[in-house]
Design a protein around this motif. Sequence first.
Motif, PDB file in Angstrom:
ATOM      1  N   ARG A 140       0.761  -1.486  -0.212  1.00  0.00           N
ATOM      2  CA  ARG A 140      -0.166  -0.123  -0.070  1.00  0.00           C
ATOM      3  C   ARG A 140       0.848   1.276  -0.269  1.00  0.00           C
ATOM      4  O   ARG A 140       0.563   2.315  -0.641  1.00  0.00           O
ATOM      5  CB  ARG A 140      -1.007  -0.038   0.971  1.00  0.00           C
ATOM      6  N   ASP A 161      -5.996  13.866  -1.078  1.00  0.00           N
ATOM      7  CA  ASP A 161      -6.516  12.841   0.090  1.00  0.00           C
ATOM      8  C   ASP A 161      -7.473  11.891  -0.121  1.00  0.00           C
ATOM      9  O   ASP A 161      -7.458  10.728   0.280  1.00  0.00           O
ATOM     10  CB  ASP A 161      -7.125  13.928   1.296  1.00  0.00           C
ATOM     11  N   GLY A 162      -8.264  12.466  -0.894  1.00  0.00           N
ATOM     12  CA  GLY A 162      -9.342  11.425  -1.641  1.00  0.00           C
ATOM     13  C   GLY A 162      -8.798  10.361  -2.561  1.00  0.00           C
ATOM     14  O   GLY A 162      -9.387   9.203  -2.169  1.00  0.00           O
ATOM     15  N   VAL A 163      -7.785  10.568  -3.064  1.00  0.00           N
ATOM     16  CA  VAL A 163      -7.390   9.337  -3.815  1.00  0.00           C
ATOM     17  C   VAL A 163      -6.418   8.549  -2.896  1.00  0.00           C
ATOM     18  O   VAL A 163      -6.744   7.076  -3.049  1.00  0.00           O
ATOM     19  CB  VAL A 163      -6.072   9.919  -4.816  1.00  0.00           C
ATOM     20  N   ALA A 165      -7.445   7.890   0.115  1.00  0.00           N
ATOM     21  CA  ALA A 165      -8.481   7.292   1.075  1.00  0.00           C
ATOM     22  C   ALA A 165      -9.055   6.003   0.207  1.00  0.00           C
ATOM     23  O   ALA A 165      -9.383   4.974   0.416  1.00  0.00           O
ATOM     24  CB  ALA A 165      -9.612   8.146   1.191  1.00  0.00           C
ATOM     25  N   GLU A 166      -9.263   6.107  -1.313  1.00  0.00           N
ATOM     26  CA  GLU A 166      -9.769   5.051  -2.326  1.00  0.00           C
ATOM     27  C   GLU A 166      -8.558   4.207  -2.156  1.00  0.00           C
ATOM     28  O   GLU A 166      -9.166   2.799  -2.138  1.00  0.00           O
ATOM     29  CB  GLU A 166      -9.777   5.810  -3.495  1.00  0.00           C
ATOM     30  N   ILE A 167      -7.303   4.441  -2.084  1.00  0.00           N
ATOM     31  CA  ILE A 167      -6.222   3.311  -2.240  1.00  0.00           C
ATOM     32  C   ILE A 167      -6.465   2.425  -0.928  1.00  0.00           C
ATOM     33  O   ILE A 167      -6.404   1.293  -0.944  1.00  0.00           O
ATOM     34  CB  ILE A 167      -5.127   3.722  -2.280  1.00  0.00           C
ATOM     35  N   ASP A 168      -6.818   3.028   0.167  1.00  0.00           N
ATOM     36  CA  ASP A 168      -6.851   2.534   1.506  1.00  0.00           C
ATOM     37  C   ASP A 168      -7.861   1.629   1.617  1.00  0.00           C
ATOM     38  O   ASP A 168      -7.944   0.496   2.145  1.00  0.00           O
ATOM     39  CB  ASP A 168      -6.890   3.522   2.942  1.00  0.00           C
ATOM     40  N   LYS A 169      -9.133   2.161   1.088  1.00  0.00           N
ATOM     41  CA  LYS A 169     -10.164   1.462   0.804  1.00  0.00           C
ATOM     42  C   LYS A 169     -10.050   0.060   0.128  1.00  0.00           C
ATOM     43  O   LYS A 169     -10.536  -1.119   0.583  1.00  0.00           O
ATOM     44  CB  LYS A 169     -11.311   2.190   0.178  1.00  0.00           C
ATOM     45  N   LEU A 170      -9.199  -0.022  -0.971  1.00  0.00           N
ATOM     46  CA  LEU A 170      -9.016  -1.220  -1.859  1.00  0.00           C
ATOM     47  C   LEU A 170      -8.426  -2.126  -1.133  1.00  0.00           C
ATOM     48  O   LEU A 170      -8.487  -3.243  -1.015  1.00  0.00           O
ATOM     49  CB  LEU A 170      -8.292  -0.591  -3.118  1.00  0.00           C
ATOM     50  N   SER A 172      -8.163  -2.376   2.095  1.00  0.00           N
ATOM     51  CA  SER A 172      -8.933  -2.890   3.217  1.00  0.00           C
ATOM     52  C   SER A 172      -9.965  -3.900   2.805  1.00  0.00           C
ATOM     53  O   SER A 172      -9.943  -5.024   3.435  1.00  0.00           O
ATOM     54  CB  SER A 172      -9.683  -1.593   3.931  1.00  0.00           C
ATOM     55  N   GLU A 173     -10.320  -3.843   1.711  1.00  0.00           N
ATOM     56  CA  GLU A 173     -11.112  -4.993   1.053  1.00  0.00           C
ATOM     57  C   GLU A 173     -10.590  -6.072   0.952  1.00  0.00           C
ATOM     58  O   GLU A 173     -10.990  -7.043   1.039  1.00  0.00           O
ATOM     59  CB  GLU A 173     -11.969  -4.471  -0.055  1.00  0.00           C
TER      60      GLU A 173
END
Length: 207
Positions: A140, A161-163, A165-170, A172-173
């Motif tokens: 990550r 920051d939003g980008v 956050a989306e990487i972190d979401k991926l 996490s999933e």
Amino acid sequence: MSHYDAPFEIHVHGDVPLRNGVNYAQLQEALKPLWTYAGAKSLADGAESAYEEEPGIKFDAQERLLTMCWTVAGDLDFRQQLDDMCMALNDLAEEGAAIEVTFYDAEFDEEEADPEEESRDDFLMLFVGPTPAAIMQVQRDLLVQDVVNLMERHFDASELDGVVAEIDKLFSERFDKLVSSLELGKPPRGSGGPGGHGGGRRPRHLH
């Protein structure tokens, strides 16, 4: 194996933080796939790189750090040595770490090659770590670094920051799916698996 006229020069590069208490003998055993491939009889004998300007394989006991900047002549069968090394280093690593491996086509001469001719160069990014979570963390971090470096050419860092956050979401999933798959392989609570050991075995390494 003999590496005379080997088709590739293979460069291994990376730093691996090691657990407290890891000693030279353990590291020598973990890196045995590398130094035996080079035809050496020990890590000390095989730690030197094919290029004098490269530091080779170094173990800093005080810093608990394995440093590799090491080149060996070889072929594609070296990939199996890398797999074996990663599995062994997982047991010694303190945290997740990336190891870059580059296969340079030793037979390709850029100056003499035809314009349409391409080299057989190849690049691998391997990861080691004590747990799948530790490996995913370093994956990550590298991805975030690459994406931010690319997008900062066009956007301020504060806009990304939003980008991130989306990487972190991926990730996490992905981790949740991994945990779920491991849970499916576990016996019910209170029962023992084969040999009386409860729980499924965690993956040795991911890369």
